[in-house]
Write a protein that holds these residues in place. Structure first.
Motif, PDB file in Angstrom:
ATOM      1  N   UNK A  12     -27.986   1.740 -35.479  1.00  0.00           N
ATOM      2  CA  UNK A  12     -28.711   0.488 -35.997  1.00  0.00           C
ATOM      3  C   UNK A  12     -28.253  -0.491 -34.739  1.00  0.00           C
ATOM      4  N   UNK A  13     -29.045  -1.198 -34.528  1.00  0.00           N
ATOM      5  CA  UNK A  13     -29.348  -2.361 -33.539  1.00  0.00           C
ATOM      6  C   UNK A  13     -28.017  -3.376 -34.104  1.00  0.00           C
ATOM      7  N   UNK A  14     -27.725  -3.338 -35.312  1.00  0.00           N
ATOM      8  CA  UNK A  14     -26.818  -4.338 -35.763  1.00  0.00           C
ATOM      9  C   UNK A  14     -25.451  -3.917 -35.979  1.00  0.00           C
ATOM     10  N   UNK A  15     -25.275  -2.683 -35.481  1.00  0.00           N
ATOM     11  CA  UNK A  15     -23.912  -2.145 -35.424  1.00  0.00           C
ATOM     12  C   UNK A  15     -23.130  -2.346 -34.225  1.00  0.00           C
ATOM     13  N   UNK A  16     -21.921  -2.786 -34.141  1.00  0.00           N
ATOM     14  CA  UNK A  16     -21.152  -3.071 -32.975  1.00  0.00           C
ATOM     15  C   UNK A  16     -20.013  -2.079 -32.844  1.00  0.00           C
ATOM     16  N   UNK A  17     -19.681  -1.114 -33.845  1.00  0.00           N
ATOM     17  CA  UNK A  17     -18.630  -0.108 -33.436  1.00  0.00           C
ATOM     18  C   UNK A  17     -19.448   1.071 -34.415  1.00  0.00           C
ATOM     19  N   UNK A  18     -19.399   2.274 -33.365  1.00  0.00           N
ATOM     20  CA  UNK A  18     -20.073   3.531 -33.797  1.00  0.00           C
ATOM     21  C   UNK A  18     -19.602   4.604 -32.896  1.00  0.00           C
ATOM     22  N   UNK A  19     -19.984   5.789 -33.206  1.00  0.00           N
ATOM     23  CA  UNK A  19     -19.667   6.741 -32.506  1.00  0.00           C
ATOM     24  C   UNK A  19     -20.226   8.214 -32.841  1.00  0.00           C
ATOM     25  N   UNK A  20     -20.290   8.832 -32.064  1.00  0.00           N
ATOM     26  CA  UNK A  20     -20.872  10.586 -32.215  1.00  0.00           C
ATOM     27  C   UNK A  20     -19.923  11.212 -33.086  1.00  0.00           C
ATOM     28  N   UNK A  21     -20.583  12.100 -33.838  1.00  0.00           N
ATOM     29  CA  UNK A  21     -19.576  13.116 -34.733  1.00  0.00           C
ATOM     30  C   UNK A  21     -20.131  14.500 -34.301  1.00  0.00           C
ATOM     31  N   UNK A  22     -19.507  15.183 -33.260  1.00  0.00           N
ATOM     32  CA  UNK A  22     -20.046  16.453 -33.006  1.00  0.00           C
ATOM     33  C   UNK A  22     -19.257  17.691 -33.904  1.00  0.00           C
ATOM     34  N   UNK A  23     -20.497  18.242 -34.314  1.00  0.00           N
ATOM     35  CA  UNK A  23     -19.948  19.174 -35.593  1.00  0.00           C
ATOM     36  C   UNK A  23     -20.502  20.782 -35.617  1.00  0.00           C
ATOM     37  N   UNK A  24     -19.897  21.612 -35.977  1.00  0.00           N
ATOM     38  CA  UNK A  24     -20.460  22.808 -36.621  1.00  0.00           C
ATOM     39  C   UNK A  24     -21.433  22.709 -37.682  1.00  0.00           C
ATOM     40  N   UNK A  25     -22.732  23.113 -37.740  1.00  0.00           N
ATOM     41  CA  UNK A  25     -23.306  22.929 -38.982  1.00  0.00           C
ATOM     42  C   UNK A  25     -23.758  24.400 -39.374  1.00  0.00           C
ATOM     43  N   UNK A  26     -23.642  24.622 -40.762  1.00  0.00           N
ATOM     44  CA  UNK A  26     -23.799  25.913 -41.450  1.00  0.00           C
ATOM     45  C   UNK A  26     -25.109  26.067 -41.915  1.00  0.00           C
ATOM     46  N   UNK A  27     -25.943  26.969 -41.798  1.00  0.00           N
ATOM     47  CA  UNK A  27     -27.278  27.158 -42.410  1.00  0.00           C
ATOM     48  C   UNK A  27     -26.998  28.276 -43.726  1.00  0.00           C
ATOM     49  N   UNK A  28     -27.253  27.574 -44.917  1.00  0.00           N
ATOM     50  CA  UNK A  28     -27.134  28.447 -46.167  1.00  0.00           C
ATOM     51  C   UNK A  28     -28.379  28.550 -46.980  1.00  0.00           C
ATOM     52  N   UNK A  29     -28.404  29.706 -47.711  1.00  0.00           N
ATOM     53  CA  UNK A  29     -29.585  29.832 -48.437  1.00  0.00           C
ATOM     54  C   UNK A  29     -29.592  29.661 -49.856  1.00  0.00           C
ATOM     55  N   UNK A  30     -30.442  29.761 -50.684  1.00  0.00           N
ATOM     56  CA  UNK A  30     -30.288  29.181 -51.944  1.00  0.00           C
ATOM     57  C   UNK A  30     -29.337  29.900 -52.726  1.00  0.00           C
ATOM     58  N   UNK A  31     -28.874  31.056 -52.403  1.00  0.00           N
ATOM     59  CA  UNK A  31     -27.930  31.840 -53.221  1.00  0.00           C
ATOM     60  C   UNK A  31     -26.545  31.595 -52.708  1.00  0.00           C
ATOM     61  N   UNK A  32     -26.455  30.817 -51.765  1.00  0.00           N
ATOM     62  CA  UNK A  32     -25.001  30.359 -51.140  1.00  0.00           C
ATOM     63  C   UNK A  32     -24.418  31.079 -50.064  1.00  0.00           C
TER      64      UNK A  32
END
Length: 382
Positions: free
Chosen positions: A194-214
């Motif tokens: 956001x252009x009105x944010x003055x304190x921010x950062x990336x959050x590098x993460x592992x993302x899991x792909x999960x089907x409808x059954x879990x």
């Protein structure tokens, strides 16, 4: 750096053993989003058997013979913008969920944001006091355990308790909706703050792909872009801190689990981060998944607690990376600048790269669920 400067080379971007791996993703060759399967280095158009990635995952069948052979992935001339098959985010109908405060370091930083009330100038002093009082104990306690309950009681007694510590060491994980379906951006795209944010950062993460059954079927790298000032002022501003135009990025491909790549590889992963600023600034950090306080399977179980996801979901598992290195003024820590490049990497998943702009200046999100259905119907895929 222009987005055109980001050249997608599978041998570099997809990991050390990519030619032995199986991936799913989406491309747009000009007629609309197309789910593709990549196996042993070759790409296959799967749209005739599964018009969406969600359908492909739900089928549970990843047989390239069912698709149309597009040839070696490295020969497709994949682009971020311009002429050629365009890389997209690899998901479509899946819900985008995220787990927060899953590492001790990030738990402390959330408490710091809260106590500093979103003011970066006050963060250094708060950090020193909290680290001295609870740094060691929060790193060793198991969430939801009797020891965690005892620590909570002691911190309440000392007037040190926080809603963030509740989800860090309590029985219930923080799980929230990060972004709407189809709003995530992909490899090489601009990411927005956001252009009105003055304190921010990336959050590098592992993302899991999960089907409808879990069932956890694969993993990718992601960036859960975060506004520290907004959330620090009030936890009720979480939606505004997390869900903005172009504020959620995913690698172009999700690597599927098989005999050569399993959830244990994710548990052992070390995710590195490098930020390069337009003024020559550089920052590096890393997150070890071995230091996560809740196992990935436990996070998935909590996400599905009394909730269904008929098209599956992706789950950002959290990060231990919370940049505190000063960028400009002493004591103010890190915040993004327009033009930053963010590179997130781990050997078995390759790397994700994006350039920072404002959410107002990033490409607007215009292709929603209605547009996808009309596109698929017009192509005869529904």
């Amino acid at each position: 750096m222009d987005m055109a400067d980001f050249t997608f080379d599978p041998a570099d971007a997809l990991g050390s053993d990519w030619e032995q791996a199986t991936f799913v993703g989406r491309l747009d060759a000009g007629d609309g989003p197309t789910p593709i399967l990549v196996k042993h280095g070759r790409a296959y158009d799967m749209s005739r058997v599964a018009p969406t990635v969600a359908d492909l995952i739900e089928s549970g069948s990843f047989d390239p013979a069912a698709g149309r052979d597009l040839g070696p992935l490295a020969d497709l001339g994949l682009v971020v913008t311009g002429d050629g098959p365009r890389l997209l985010s690899p998901i479509d109908l899946q819900c985008v969920k995220a787990a927060g405060v899953t590492f001790a370091v990030s738990a402390l930083e959330r408490v710091i944001e809260e106590r500093a009330r979103g003011d970066a100038d006050a963060a250094a002093g708060v950090r020193a006091r909290l680290e001295q009082r609870i740094g060691g104990s929060i790193r060793s306690v198991v969430p939801g355990s009797p020891e965690a309950a005892a620590l909570k009681a002691a911190l309440i007694e000392d007037d040190m308790w926080s809603q963030y510590l509740e989800v860090a060491i309590g029985p219930d994980a923080e799980v929230f909706t990060k972004a709407p379906c189809l709003s995530t951006v992909g490899w090489g795209a601009e990411i927005g703050i956001r252009s009105d944010s003055t304190w921010n950062n990336p959050e590098p993460e592992v993302v899991l792909l999960v089907d409808s059954r879990g069932k956890i079927v694969g993993a990718a790298l992601g960036n859960d872009v975060n506004l520290r000032d907004f959330e620090g002022r009030s936890a009720l501003l979480l939606g505004k801190a997390k869900d903005n135009n172009a504020s959620c990025s995913l690698h172009a491909f999700v690597r599927l689990f098989d005999g050569h790549f399993t959830l244990d590889d994710i548990r052992d992963a070390v995710v590195s981060l490098r930020i390069e600023g337009p003024e020559g600034y550089a920052l590096e950090g890393a997150s070890s998944m071995r230091e996560i306080s809740r196992d990935p399977e436990a996070l998935v179980t909590q996400t599905m607690s009394q909730h269904q996801y008929p098209d599956g979901f992706v789950l950002f598992t959290g990060t231990m990376f919370a940049p505190t290195q000063d960028r400009d003024d002493p004591g103010r820590g890190f915040t993004h600048k327009v033009g930053d490049t963010v590179r997130i990497a781990t050997p078995r998943l390759g790397y994700l790269i994006n350039r920072v702009t404002t959410s107002a200046d990033a490409a607007p999100w215009t292709f929603g669920l209605g547009a996808l259905m009309r596109n698929l119907a017009g192509r005869g895929l529904l």
